[in-house]
Design a protein around this motif. Structure first.
Motif, mmCIF file in Angstrom:
data_model
loop_
_atom_site.group_PDB
_atom_site.id
_atom_site.type_symbol
_atom_site.label_atom_id
_atom_site.label_comp_id
_atom_site.label_asym_id
_atom_site.label_seq_id
_atom_site.Cartn_x
_atom_site.Cartn_y
_atom_site.Cartn_z
ATOM 1 N N THR A 116 -2.320 11.455 10.822
ATOM 2 C CA THR A 116 -3.510 10.740 10.744
ATOM 3 C C THR A 116 -4.106 10.253 9.166
ATOM 4 O O THR A 116 -4.414 9.345 9.230
ATOM 5 N N GLU A 117 -3.767 11.435 8.279
ATOM 6 C CA GLU A 117 -4.086 10.906 7.208
ATOM 7 C C GLU A 117 -3.527 9.760 6.167
ATOM 8 O O GLU A 117 -3.939 9.143 5.601
ATOM 9 N N GLN A 124 -5.714 1.703 6.791
ATOM 10 C CA GLN A 124 -7.173 1.525 7.227
ATOM 11 C C GLN A 124 -7.905 1.678 5.742
ATOM 12 O O GLN A 124 -8.801 0.861 6.037
ATOM 13 N N ALA A 125 -7.646 2.210 4.846
ATOM 14 C CA ALA A 125 -8.467 2.413 3.747
ATOM 15 C C ALA A 125 -8.321 1.378 2.670
ATOM 16 O O ALA A 125 -7.126 0.438 3.048
ATOM 17 N N THR A 182 4.950 -1.398 -1.422
ATOM 18 C CA THR A 182 4.927 -0.254 -0.835
ATOM 19 C C THR A 182 3.925 0.054 0.173
ATOM 20 O O THR A 182 4.086 0.743 1.220
ATOM 21 N N TYR A 183 2.630 -0.704 0.171
ATOM 22 C CA TYR A 183 1.661 -0.387 1.002
ATOM 23 C C TYR A 183 2.368 -1.329 2.294
ATOM 24 O O TYR A 183 1.968 -0.451 3.611
ATOM 25 N N GLN A 184 2.823 -2.287 1.948
ATOM 26 C CA GLN A 184 3.207 -2.846 3.301
ATOM 27 C C GLN A 184 4.406 -2.213 3.988
ATOM 28 O O GLN A 184 4.176 -1.967 5.296
ATOM 29 N N GLU A 185 5.362 -1.637 3.408
ATOM 30 C CA GLU A 185 6.623 -1.114 4.065
ATOM 31 C C GLU A 185 5.996 0.406 4.635
ATOM 32 O O GLU A 185 6.487 0.848 5.612
ATOM 33 N N HIS A 186 4.965 1.027 3.876
ATOM 34 C CA HIS A 186 4.433 2.246 4.476
ATOM 35 C C HIS A 186 3.872 2.144 5.812
ATOM 36 O O HIS A 186 4.007 2.860 6.600
#
Length: 233
Positions: A116-117, A124-125, A182-186
């Motif tokens: 969830t985190e 989401q953040a 990094t954001y996209q792949e995570h």
């Protein structure tokens, strides 16, 4: 492997821990370069401490693979062994792909609760821009994947190799395009896990780590070259 600071807060070796952290930061920031030699006396004078905490700090750094002792001629920052780092990245890939496999096999509700985190931060953040902060969250992302798989030995080994590759891995976040990737792949990895698409999640993860490994090698070589060209003050 946890650092001495993490292993023993409040111990009498607090001075040695301060020297340890200062030297480690110097290595990570290339103020101490691979191949540089120095004596315990030089470090003691610079940090205004006795040789005893310096020696203890250097023994910790030697055990972690950052320095080596040259008997009768002081200490030396170890040269980068890219073959060694690539082996660590390979091991990291094996552990994380196995973790993904186990997460995908869990009931979807349980998996969602465990991650969830990560979903909140990476999907989401609002995005962060500062590379050093993103680097810390990147480490937490990958360590959480492994820890959530439920095998404590896997998590322990993964935490140790995470510490070992930190010196070069953090450089992957010195460019905006790498932070964006990094954001996209995570997000893609998480979405594939939530949908229990094991092979897709493993494929994205493997490519994510491989690209990062290639990038940090290029950036490390460039940083070393630039640091060598800096004038001596």
């Amino acid at each position: 492997m946890s650092s001495p600071m993490q292993r023993g807060k409040g111990r009498p070796e607090a001075l040695a821990e301060r020297v340890y952290q200062a030297l480690k930061n110097d290595i990570f920031e290339f103020r101490l370069m691979p191949g540089d030699r120095f004596s315990e006396n030089e470090i003691a004078e610079r940090m205004e401490v006795s040789r005893t905490p310096v020696r203890q700090a250097l023994f910790w750094l030697e055990r972690e693979g950052y320095v080596e002792v040259w008997f009768r001629s002081g200490w030396q920052i170890k040269n980068f062994d890219f073959e060694y780092f690539e082996e660590l990245y390979d091991l990291r890939t094996v552990l994380e792909c196995e973790a993904v496999k186990r997460l995908c096999a869990l009931p979807s509700e349980q998996c969602a609760a465990l991650l969830t985190e990560l979903k909140q931060f990476w999907i989401q953040a609002e995005r962060l821009e500062e590379g050093k902060t993103v680097s810390q969250h990147d480490e937490a992302f990958h360590m959480t994947l492994v820890a959530s798989a439920g095998n404590r030995e896997m998590a322990r080994i993964h935490a140790e190799l995470t510490e070992k590759i930190r010196i070069i891995r953090r450089l992957d976040f010195t460019r905006d395009d790498r932070v964006d990737a990094t954001y996209q792949e995570h997000a893609q990895i998480l979405q594939a896990i939530f949908q229990q698409r094991t092979e897709e999640a493993q494929r994205i993860l493997t490519n994510h780590i491989a690209v990062s490994k290639a990038e940090v090698r290029k950036i490390t070589l460039h940083m070393l070259q630039q640091a060598r060209l800096q004038p001596i003050e």
